[in-house]
Design an enzyme around this catalytic site. Structure first.
Site, PDB file in Angstrom:
ATOM      1  N   GLU A  23      -2.387  -1.821   1.405  1.00  0.00           N
ATOM      2  CA  GLU A  23      -2.292  -1.435   0.001  1.00  0.00           C
ATOM      3  C   GLU A  23      -2.535  -2.738  -0.766  1.00  0.00           C
ATOM      4  OE1 GLU A  23       0.731   0.890  -3.013  1.00  0.00           O
ATOM      5  OE2 GLU A  23       1.575  -0.611  -1.687  1.00  0.00           O
TER       6      GLU A  23
ATOM      7  N   ASP B 250       2.509  -1.819   2.886  1.00  0.00           N
ATOM      8  CA  ASP B 250       2.893  -1.615   1.497  1.00  0.00           C
ATOM      9  C   ASP B 250       2.809  -2.932   0.729  1.00  0.00           C
ATOM     10  OD1 ASP B 250       4.287  -0.003  -0.660  1.00  0.00           O
ATOM     11  OD2 ASP B 250       5.796  -1.569  -0.349  1.00  0.00           O
TER      12      ASP B 250
END
Length: 705
Positions: free
Chosen positions: A378, A342
């Site tokens: 990401e 993330d």
């Protein structure tokens, strides 16, 4: 109680069958107490007198799995200097393998009295916080083996443990929303029938339900608020939270592996649940604030490139060690097959700028365990220069946000989209070819947990996040969505038909694109969140997947999605491991290029055609006889050839089948049909024939090898 010196490594609580070794790092502490917690609320304190390189440690014979514990750190409390030690706060072990209980939000879990952030708060937090748990590391993995699915054969399925399983009608009530539910045959059978090869789980590291959300009667549903990087989140366990969550998670991984499905974890190493200077003191902040977090020039405050209040200090050797230890633990002990990082751009920030060659990536590159599993970034964060799609090192794949945006733009009819769409369809060579990566570096997706579901992408122009309690000010406002003529629910049959066609267009495009496709859970059912594009706090039926009656015939869109995944799986021309050359491939005895682009009139595309502002249609020839990469044993790969006809305009168009690229074709996909699949393998089409494609539809023609 006997207390032996113990060892400084491994960090955390390590049970060996006769007792437990405890080791914890803090450079800021003057002394540290290990607190053994009892069920009557009392605790036994043991001072950790041994210290090696700022790691305090002790071995306690007879301390068994299930024992709850925490730490109390005695040291300076001076926020102006970035020091926040406070022995009144019971702290979680950063290396805890399991965590018990939940936070009962109270002033005592904060290091300061409400309203006075620079003063020290000496209220005892123990009755209101969570506890670390000693875990039994032994587990019968039987003959478990990682599937090790190659990227070109991978179909990712992003899912939430609770959201995927909570409403499944075939699951017993006590299993719904848990790790055990993932191992249930009803869930695994669905994934197998869909063609999924890898389950990408949204955060399962122990996370915290934010104080603000609790006060609003909401929950942190998504879980991007980690406090324990080694501990499976305890509320997803049906068996208990005194270590049982570890066994349950391992059992789920074992069952998924037996079905040939990999398990990939969405991990949040960029920040923690302790927030900014006004956040609670739960673990890292009280152990050694300055070693764990990026502090601002004025050290009472935190640098924040994540939008959550803090960022971990990626140039700290102790933070890097913790992250690498955590990654290895989940691979070696929990048997997971990879990670999706993330806000991964934050991991690259050693100082301010995003540095592609930061220490973290160097460590991953040389690590013999972590470097061998799937690593998905990401590739952005909220800091300056944080959008880094295409800039990660060669080992990494990336969520390709440019793919998502371009495919959405094409099908909603944005001008000047064709040229970029062609690049995204063929693997985004502009992003990945220069650094030696291949099309498989691109994780292609149209929807994910963050944003509209597939149904809502074609049903809403605007976000509708009122349920989140922020006056619809949260969430992204620019969604590249189109409601097909009506906002939200409607009974207009023309609008509903167009929405269903657009959903088929998106799934078909995704499965026909070079790269690695990712589906978002429930999109195969056309699930809706009623226009909420930021359901992070909606732990309810709004965000959970609604399953169809298992005894009813499959819905047409589910059948179409399965068919598109199957088409991709059966034809290597859609999942090439190298970029197209745009010319004939040597040694194939085929004079045709491996790829060719045509106007709807059947003429090869010119530069003027690519640049035409209103052009929204084209044909693509994929030559199955010109695949340049060899098979596993060096053999030549041959496949059928395909002609993909895209009509993203609002009007029906005639397409001419090119005359020099195959005499006879059959239609295998037609998204204008209600089920998207032509009967009897489709009509026969001859070279030079004219096909009429309705507006916003695509057709796939196949020519046998």
């Amino acid at each position: 109680m006997q207390v032996w010196p113990g060892q400084a490594y491994p960090l955390g609580a390590s049970y060996d069958g006769a007792g437990t070794n405890f080791a914890v790092f803090s450079e800021a502490a003057d002394r540290i107490e290990l607190c053994l917690l009892h069920d009557d609320g009392s605790e036994t304190a043991v001072e950790l007198r041994e210290s090696d390189a700022f790691v305090r440690h002790a071995y306690l014979p007879g301390i068994m799995p299930g024992q709850r514990y925490g730490y109390r750190v005695h040291g300076p409390y001076d926020p102006a200097r970035g020091l926040r030690c406070n022995s009144a706060k019971l702290l979680l072990d950063p290396y805890a393998r399991a965590i018990s209980g939940r936070i009962a939000w109270d002033e005592s879990v904060y290091g300061y009295p409400y309203g006075s952030p620079d003063e020290r708060n000496d209220l005892d937090s123990a009755p209101h916080t969570m506890a670390s748990v000693v875990v039994n590391p032994y587990f019968d993995w039987a003959d478990d083996r990682p599937p090790r699915t190659e990227y070109h054969e991978t179909v990712l399925y992003e899912a939430h443990v609770k959201g995927l399983t909570m409403l499944h009608p075939a699951l017993p009530d006590e299993l719904r929303g848990t790790y055990a539910a993932l191992a249930h045959p009803a869930v695994i059978d669905h994934l197998i029938e869909l063609g999924v090869t890898a389950l990408e789980l949204m955060p399962v590291h122990q996370f915290v339900n934010d104080h603000r959300l609790v006060d609003m009667d909401l929950n942190n549903y998504w879980g991007y608020n980690t406090i324990g990087f080694f501990a499976p989140h305890n509320t997803y366990a049906s068996w208990g939270d005194r270590g049982e969550q570890v066994l349950e998670f391992k059992s789920a991984v074992r069952a998924l592996h037996q079905a040939g499905i990999e398990v990939i974890l969405d991990v949040v190493y960029n920040h923690t649940a302790e927030g900014n200077h006004l956040g609670p003191t739960l673990s890292f902040k009280g152990l050694d604030n300055a070693s764990y977090y990026r502090l601002a020039d004025e050290p009472r405050y935190y640098m924040d490139t994540t939008g959550t209040g803090n960022s971990l200090l990626m140039r700290s050797p102790h933070v890097l060690q913790m992250i690498m230890d955590s990654l290895r633990y989940w691979v070696e002990e929990m048997h997971v097959d990879g990670f999706r990082f993330d806000l991964a751009a934050t991991l690259a920030r050693q100082f301010h700028e995003v540095d592609r060659l930061s220490s973290f990536f160097d460590l991953v590159q040389q690590d013999p365990v972590v470097s061998r599993v799937k690593l998905i970034a990401e590739p952005w964060d909220v800091g300056e220069g944080g959008y880094q799609v295409g800039n990660f090192p060669p080992l990494w794949t990336e969520w390709n946000g440019k793919y998502r945006d371009t495919v959405r733009d094409l099908w909603r009819g944005e001008p000047r989209t064709l040229a970029e769409f062609a690049g995204r369809l063929t693997g985004s060579s502009d992003l990945y070819q220069d650094d030696g990566r291949r099309p498989l570096a691109s994780i292609n997706f149209v929807t994910c947990h963050d944003g509209f579901t597939l149904h809502d992408l074609v049903a809403y122009n605007e976000k509708h996040n009122e349920a989140n309690g922020e006056d619809n000010n949260d969430g992204e406002s620019h969604n590249r969505s189109w409601n097909c003529g009506a906002e939200g629910d409607t009974d207009d049959p023309e609008v509903l038909d167009l929405r269903a066609r657009q959903m088929r267009n998106f799934v078909a495009t995704l499965m026909l694109s070079q790269g690695v496709p990712m589906l978002s859970h429930g999109d195969e059912f056309g699930r809706t969140q009623s226009g909420n594009n930021n359901a992070y706090c909606q732990d309810n039926e709004l965000a959970w997947v609604g399953w169809a009656d298992p005894d009813a015939p499959p819905e047409p869109f589910l059948e179409f999605t399965r068919a598109m995944v199957k088409l991709r799986r059966e034809h290597p021309v859609f999942r090439r491991r190298r970029f197209f050359h745009g010319r004939p491939v040597e040694g194939t005895h085929d004079e045709l290029s491996d790829i060719a682009w045509f106007t709807p009139e059947g003429e090869e595309m010119t530069q003027q055609d690519w640049g035409a502002a209103q052009a929204r249609a084209l044909s693509v020839f994929l030559n199955g006889n010109a695949i340049s990469e060899p098979g596993e044993r060096g053999e030549r790969i041959q496949d059928d050839s395909f002609l993909l006809l895209f009509n993203a305009s609002s009007e029906e168009l005639e397409f001419v089948v090119p005359v020099n690229h195959g005499r006879q074709w059959r239609a295998v996909v037609d998204t204008a049909l209600p089920d998207g699949l032509p009967a009897d393998d489709g009509q026969k089409v001859q070279a030079g024939d004219r096909l009429t494609l309705p507006g916003r539809s695509l057709t796939v023609l196949r020519r046998p090898a």
